[in-house]
Design an enzyme around this catalytic site. Structure first.
Site, PDB file in Angstrom:
ATOM      1  N   SER A 162       0.830  -1.209   0.000  1.00 34.03           N
ATOM      2  CA  SER A 162       0.000   0.000   0.000  1.00 34.03           C
ATOM      3  C   SER A 162       0.854   1.244   0.000  1.00 34.03           C
ATOM      4  O   SER A 162       0.578   2.212  -0.676  1.00 34.03           O
ATOM      5  CB  SER A 162      -0.900   0.026   1.231  1.00 34.03           C
ATOM      6  OG  SER A 162      -1.908  -0.910   1.078  1.00 34.03           O
ATOM      7  N   CYS A 163       1.870   1.216   0.803  1.00 34.34           N
ATOM      8  CA  CYS A 163       2.621   2.435   1.023  1.00 34.34           C
ATOM      9  C   CYS A 163       4.045   2.061   1.397  1.00 34.34           C
ATOM     10  O   CYS A 163       4.232   1.170   2.226  1.00 34.34           O
ATOM     11  CB  CYS A 163       1.933   3.126   2.205  1.00 34.34           C
ATOM     12  SG  CYS A 163       2.416   4.778   2.377  1.00 34.34           S
ATOM     13  N   ILE A 164       5.014   2.703   0.786  1.00 37.98           N
ATOM     14  CA  ILE A 164       6.407   2.370   1.100  1.00 37.98           C
ATOM     15  C   ILE A 164       7.186   3.654   1.366  1.00 37.98           C
ATOM     16  O   ILE A 164       7.014   4.649   0.655  1.00 37.98           O
ATOM     17  CB  ILE A 164       7.054   1.550  -0.054  1.00 37.98           C
ATOM     18  CG1 ILE A 164       8.523   1.258   0.263  1.00 37.98           C
ATOM     19  CG2 ILE A 164       6.937   2.248  -1.382  1.00 37.98           C
ATOM     20  CD1 ILE A 164       9.160   0.272  -0.706  1.00 37.98           C
ATOM     21  N   GLN A 197      17.942   6.605   2.408  1.00 43.07           N
ATOM     22  CA  GLN A 197      17.583   6.387   1.001  1.00 43.07           C
ATOM     23  C   GLN A 197      18.818   6.207   0.126  1.00 43.07           C
ATOM     24  O   GLN A 197      19.916   6.544   0.514  1.00 43.07           O
ATOM     25  CB  GLN A 197      16.749   7.567   0.493  1.00 43.07           C
ATOM     26  CG  GLN A 197      15.321   7.494   0.984  1.00 43.07           C
ATOM     27  CD  GLN A 197      14.475   8.678   0.577  1.00 43.07           C
ATOM     28  OE1 GLN A 197      14.888   9.485  -0.246  1.00 43.07           O
ATOM     29  NE2 GLN A 197      13.295   8.796   1.169  1.00 43.07           N
ATOM     30  N   ARG A 198      18.574   5.689  -1.076  1.00 42.99           N
ATOM     31  CA  ARG A 198      19.598   5.447  -2.097  1.00 42.99           C
ATOM     32  C   ARG A 198      20.664   4.473  -1.616  1.00 42.99           C
ATOM     33  O   ARG A 198      21.809   4.523  -2.028  1.00 42.99           O
ATOM     34  CB  ARG A 198      20.267   6.753  -2.559  1.00 42.99           C
ATOM     35  CG  ARG A 198      19.349   7.867  -2.939  1.00 42.99           C
ATOM     36  CD  ARG A 198      18.733   7.857  -4.314  1.00 42.99           C
ATOM     37  NE  ARG A 198      19.416   7.308  -5.439  1.00 42.99           N
ATOM     38  CZ  ARG A 198      19.785   7.972  -6.501  1.00 42.99           C
ATOM     39  NH1 ARG A 198      19.639   9.270  -6.553  1.00 42.99           N
ATOM     40  NH2 ARG A 198      20.313   7.373  -7.535  1.00 42.99           N
ATOM     41  N   GLY A 258      19.615   1.170  -1.358  1.00 41.22           N
ATOM     42  CA  GLY A 258      19.067  -0.122  -1.779  1.00 41.22           C
ATOM     43  C   GLY A 258      17.943  -0.638  -0.901  1.00 41.22           C
ATOM     44  O   GLY A 258      17.361  -1.682  -1.181  1.00 41.22           O
ATOM     45  N   GLY A 296      14.891   0.626  -0.319  1.00 37.91           N
ATOM     46  CA  GLY A 296      13.582   0.695  -0.970  1.00 37.91           C
ATOM     47  C   GLY A 296      13.403  -0.504  -1.900  1.00 37.91           C
ATOM     48  O   GLY A 296      12.374  -1.188  -1.879  1.00 37.91           O
ATOM     49  N   GLU A 298      -0.139  -0.222  -4.676  1.00 39.15           N
ATOM     50  CA  GLU A 298      -1.309   0.659  -4.750  1.00 39.15           C
ATOM     51  C   GLU A 298      -0.954   1.923  -5.535  1.00 39.15           C
ATOM     52  O   GLU A 298       0.164   2.427  -5.437  1.00 39.15           O
ATOM     53  CB  GLU A 298      -1.748   1.009  -3.313  1.00 39.15           C
ATOM     54  CG  GLU A 298      -3.120   1.605  -3.257  1.00 39.15           C
ATOM     55  CD  GLU A 298      -3.641   1.719  -1.821  1.00 39.15           C
ATOM     56  OE1 GLU A 298      -3.363   0.825  -1.006  1.00 39.15           O
ATOM     57  OE2 GLU A 298      -4.327   2.712  -1.533  1.00 39.15           O
ATOM     58  N   SER A 333       4.196   7.676  -6.214  1.00 40.18           N
ATOM     59  CA  SER A 333       4.884   8.978  -6.220  1.00 40.18           C
ATOM     60  C   SER A 333       6.011   8.918  -7.255  1.00 40.18           C
ATOM     61  O   SER A 333       6.330   7.842  -7.774  1.00 40.18           O
ATOM     62  CB  SER A 333       5.480   9.237  -4.835  1.00 40.18           C
ATOM     63  OG  SER A 333       6.509   8.305  -4.589  1.00 40.18           O
TER      64      SER A 333
HETATM   65  N1  ACO Z   1      16.642   9.830  -8.120  1.00 39.92           N
HETATM   66  C1  ACO Z   1      16.861   8.870  -9.051  1.00 39.92           C
HETATM   67  N2  ACO Z   1      16.779   7.547  -8.798  1.00 39.92           N
HETATM   68  C2  ACO Z   1      16.440   7.185  -7.557  1.00 39.92           C
HETATM   69  C3  ACO Z   1      16.174   8.125  -6.532  1.00 39.92           C
HETATM   70  C4  ACO Z   1      16.308   9.502  -6.863  1.00 39.92           C
HETATM   71  N3  ACO Z   1      16.098  10.454  -5.964  1.00 39.92           N
HETATM   72  N4  ACO Z   1      15.874   7.471  -5.413  1.00 39.92           N
HETATM   73  C5  ACO Z   1      15.929   6.165  -5.706  1.00 39.92           C
HETATM   74  N5  ACO Z   1      16.269   6.007  -6.985  1.00 39.92           N
HETATM   75  C6  ACO Z   1      16.457   4.748  -7.705  1.00 39.92           C
HETATM   76  C7  ACO Z   1      17.722   4.085  -7.239  1.00 39.92           C
HETATM   77  O1  ACO Z   1      18.820   4.404  -8.055  1.00 39.92           O
HETATM   78  C8  ACO Z   1      17.383   2.633  -7.321  1.00 39.92           C
HETATM   79  O2  ACO Z   1      17.618   2.123  -8.611  1.00 39.92           O
HETATM   80  P1  ACO Z   1      18.382   0.710  -8.788  1.00 39.92           P
HETATM   81  O3  ACO Z   1      17.550  -0.282  -8.036  1.00 39.92           O
HETATM   82  O4  ACO Z   1      18.411   0.479 -10.235  1.00 39.92           O
HETATM   83  O5  ACO Z   1      19.715   0.896  -8.153  1.00 39.92           O
HETATM   84  C9  ACO Z   1      15.894   2.588  -7.097  1.00 39.92           C
HETATM   85  O6  ACO Z   1      15.389   3.894  -7.352  1.00 39.92           O
HETATM   86  C10 ACO Z   1      15.556   2.201  -5.679  1.00 39.92           C
HETATM   87  O7  ACO Z   1      16.454   2.848  -4.811  1.00 39.92           O
HETATM   88  P2  ACO Z   1      16.646   2.334  -3.350  1.00 39.92           P
HETATM   89  O8  ACO Z   1      17.877   2.912  -2.762  1.00 39.92           O
HETATM   90  O9  ACO Z   1      16.506   0.868  -3.325  1.00 39.92           O
HETATM   91  O10 ACO Z   1      15.328   2.943  -2.669  1.00 39.92           O
HETATM   92  P3  ACO Z   1      15.232   3.998  -1.488  1.00 39.92           P
HETATM   93  O11 ACO Z   1      15.694   3.353  -0.211  1.00 39.92           O
HETATM   94  O12 ACO Z   1      15.833   5.262  -1.867  1.00 39.92           O
HETATM   95  O13 ACO Z   1      13.633   4.111  -1.365  1.00 39.92           O
HETATM   96  C11 ACO Z   1      11.560   5.070  -1.861  1.00 39.92           C
HETATM   97  C12 ACO Z   1      12.800   4.389  -2.435  1.00 39.92           C
HETATM   98  C13 ACO Z   1      10.906   4.148  -0.834  1.00 39.92           C
HETATM   99  C14 ACO Z   1      10.553   5.328  -2.955  1.00 39.92           C
HETATM  100  C15 ACO Z   1      12.054   6.381  -1.183  1.00 39.92           C
HETATM  101  O14 ACO Z   1      12.537   7.230  -2.160  1.00 39.92           O
HETATM  102  C16 ACO Z   1      11.003   7.092  -0.360  1.00 39.92           C
HETATM  103  O15 ACO Z   1      10.727   6.738   0.776  1.00 39.92           O
HETATM  104  N6  ACO Z   1      10.415   8.175  -0.933  1.00 39.92           N
HETATM  105  C17 ACO Z   1       9.441   8.989  -0.218  1.00 39.92           C
HETATM  106  C18 ACO Z   1       8.139   8.247  -0.074  1.00 39.92           C
HETATM  107  C19 ACO Z   1       7.610   7.744  -1.396  1.00 39.92           C
HETATM  108  O16 ACO Z   1       7.543   8.479  -2.357  1.00 39.92           O
HETATM  109  N7  ACO Z   1       7.194   6.437  -1.404  1.00 39.92           N
HETATM  110  C20 ACO Z   1       6.615   5.800  -2.551  1.00 39.92           C
HETATM  111  C21 ACO Z   1       5.170   6.128  -2.643  1.00 39.92           C
HETATM  112  S1  ACO Z   1       4.306   5.121  -3.775  1.00 39.92           S
HETATM  113  C22 ACO Z   1       3.648   3.873  -2.830  1.00 39.92           C
HETATM  114  O17 ACO Z   1       3.760   3.931  -1.636  1.00 39.92           O
HETATM  115  C23 ACO Z   1       2.989   2.685  -3.460  1.00 39.92           C
END
Ligand code: ACO
Ligand code: ZN
Length: 565
Positions: free
Chosen positions: A350-352, A359-360, A362, A364, A385, A389
């Site tokens: 639902s929500c992450i 962040q960044r 791995g 997420g 869901e 974003s």
């Molecule tokens: N710019 C470009 N690419 C990005 C960025 C960024 N700011 N942030 C993450 N990525 C890419 C990464 O390079 C990575 O790619 P890869 O797997 O090919 O290496 C991928 O996205 C995932 O990155 P992670 O480091 O695994 O993820 P992270 O811990 O940064 O979490 C998340 C991702 C959860 C979306 C985080 O950015 C966050 O909490 N954002 C705010 C809340 C949000 O928007 N949540 C999603 C809502 S949608 C929903 O809930 C269904």
């Protein structure tokens, strides 16, 4: 203070069991100001304090006022008595304290009520015998009639509920009292109702208050800048920063309160089952029904990093999966996702949220992979869901891309169906098709058949590059999961067509000589995300461009996540 048999203890399970373990009846001490109750053992009251709080109007930490001057200001100069759990300013105590004693914030302090202000002249002996020093008559001085009776309290509660529902009708904002108590107010469901600034009046959509916004939170040892406002009670939203306990997510206004809370917070890990552990990281499953206030506080915290989130209080239908980094001190929260216990729309997440400071790295991606692992255990496919974003979209697309390509690379033989790819990856057929579409791999050949262009060499090179990049990052190891699903498989009904996996030899799939697939795609005309999401698909044709997808510019399209202080 009131003590009452608790009909429904609202504490976390660990707290409840702590109370039950002693075989004592479930007594809850209720704050005379905010009416929030707790077990004496959870409040860490000494035995003596437990006895004495029964004799006066007890107040919880947030509501405590100095018992001498009746004010709650100057917290830094407030001490709490170990014997009666009442608060007193150092300068109001008798004898006066020069400062708050060092070390533990709870001090042994015997307060004397007899002498309050040394400067005050003593009343003449005959007046001192009279109530209020003779300034009121005996009849006027009687206060016993002012004490609220049980029926007074019931009337007050009824009136308050009526007033709240009237207020909720005129404005869907949450009442601060309910927010503070963590009780559901409007029972709305769904995390991702569309929240545009042009929302129609009368829509059943909750608009989080735009202002005021808490600018930063102190969480554990860090200060983190927030991104969006969250519906904390008004008196918290007025603050430029608040303190949040990294273990139980309780929010507090001052460093002093946070320090006091830290000294007695019973949690060192999320209050659920640890269902996954790999070295220094763990995933805990927390039930929104069993740990309601904990999950509500988690949702409020998450809202500060998520614009679309509309659910904070109706947490009972959800399970929460929290990722922690562990050390000798405890399990430190880095991120989580929530999942509906029963999703009619087949959502597996639902929500992450990952905290900006984590962040960044791995995490997420790890949580997304974990959500699909749970789907695999359930024997179903799933999808997040909507709407996603910007950051959610980027993360999901990255995950989907490498998952679909890995599944394709593992295809033995020359044919595979969308269903097969879907059940192999636990992605919904729609998401598989959407991903193939974005990669420009789904097309028609000269004979009019749908084919997946699969330039194997490029796919393998791409996957090797991904593995090299993720080399140092944690990955999910399915064998380490200790979990039994709540729900099992429901039949998957899809009507996708079989496709042919080609070896990349057909450089001109539609036979028109330009090497491109010009034939309009028959599927995925309504991709899960908006049209802006087809950017990669516009790089149509050359597998190299797509598969070396690190070159795509979607990263530039989303904001930097390095917001932390
Ligand atoms: N710019 C470009 N690419 C990005 C960025 C960024 N700011 N942030 C993450 N990525 C890419 C990464 O390079 C990575 O790619 P890869 O797997 O090919 O290496 C991928 O996205 C995932 O990155 P992670 O480091 O695994 O993820 P992270 O811990 O940064 O979490 C998340 C991702 C959860 C979306 C985080 O950015 C966050 O909490 N954002 C705010 C809340 C949000 O928007 N949540 C999603 C809502 S949608 C929903 O809930 C269904
Ligand atoms: Zn805590």
């Amino acid at each position: 203070m009131t003590t009452a048999a608790a009909s429904t203890p609202t504490t976390t399970s660990s707290r409840t069991s702590a109370a039950n373990a002693q075989g004592t009846p479930e007594i809850i001490i209720t704050c005379s100001t905010c009416n929030i109750g707790d077990h004496p053992s959870c409040l860490k009251l000494t035995e003596k304090a437990q006895d004495t709080v029964a004799h006066y109007s007890w107040q919880c930490e947030d509501c405590k006022v100095c018992m001498v001057c009746g004010k709650s200001d100057d917290e830094a100069q407030t001490v709490i008595c170990d014997d009666c759990d009442r608060a007193c300013h150092t300068f109001c105590a008798s004898p006066r304290l020069s400062d708050v004693p060092e070390g533990t914030p709870r001090v042994k302090l015997v307060l004397s009520n007899k002498k309050t202000k040394s400067a005050r002249k003593p009343d003449p002996p005959e007046q001192a015998m009279l109530p209020f020093g003779g300034r009121l008559t005996e009849a006027d001085a009687k206060i016993s009639a002012c004490k609220p009776t049980v029926s007074d309290r019931a009337k007050f509660k009824k009136a308050r509920i009526q007033a709240e529902s009237l207020a909720a009708e005129s404005s869907p904002a949450l009442s601060s009292e309910a927010a503070e108590n963590g009780t559901p107010v409007n029972g709305r469901r769904g995390y991702h109702e569309d929240r545009t600034s042009r929302g129609n009046a009368g829509d059943d959509v909750y608009y989080a208050p735009a202002e005021p916004k808490i600018n930063s939170i102190y969480f554990g040892t860090r200060e983190i800048n927030t991104w969006y406002s969250a519906p904390y009670p008004e008196e918290y939203n007025g603050q430029s920063h608040i303190y949040i306990c990294e273990y139980c997510f309780k929010y507090m206004k001052s460093q002093y309160l946070a320090g006091r809370h830290k000294a007695k917070c019973p949690l060192r890990h999320p209050p659920g089952d640890e269902i996954y552990r790999d070295g220094g990281i763990s995933v805990f499953e927390v039930d929104g029904r069993k740990n309601k206030i904990y999950c509500q506080n988690l949702c409020l915290l998450a809202k500060m990093f998520l614009d679309h989130k509309t659910l904070y209080y109706d947490v009972e239908p959800f399970l929460f999966y929290l990722l922690t980094e562990n050390d000798s001190e405890g399990c430190h929260f880095v991120g989580y996702f929530s999942k509906e216990k029963r999703s009619s729309a087949n959502y597996n997440l639902s929500c992450i949220v990952t905290l900006p400071v984590s962040q960044r790295k791995g995490y997420g991606g790890l949580l997304i992979e974990f959500s699909y692992l749970l789907s695999q255990k359930e024997g179903r496919t799933g999808s997040p869901e909507k709407p996603l974003s910007d950051l959610g979209l980027v993360s999901y697309r990255r995950y989907w891309r490498r998952t679909v390509l890995r599944a394709l690379s593992e295809v033995e033989g020359e044919e595979v169906s969308i269903d097969e790819l879907s059940s192999k990856t636990c992605m919904t057929p729609d998401d598989v098709v959407h991903t193939l579409h974005l990669l420009s791999l789904l097309t028609k050949n000269a004979r009019g058949e749908y084919v997946i262009r699969c330039p194997r060499a490029l796919v393998l090179a791409y996957l090797a590059a991904v593995d090299a990049k993720k080399g140092g990052m944690a990955t999910i190891k399915p064998d380490l999961l200790r979990w039994t699903p709540l729900l099992f498989k429901t039949p998957i009904t899809t009507t996708t067509m079989p496709v042919v996996v080609e070896d990349g030899a057909d450089e001109d799939p539609d036979g028109d000589g330009d090497g491109d697939a010009d034939v309009p795609l028959p599927v995925n005309t309504n991709p899960p995300q908006g049209e802006e999401g087809t950017k990669e698909g516009q790089d149509n044709g050359e597998g190299a461009t797509v598969l070396n997808g690190e070159t795509d510019d979607e990263e530039d399209a989303v904001g930097s996540s390095d917001e932390e202080a």
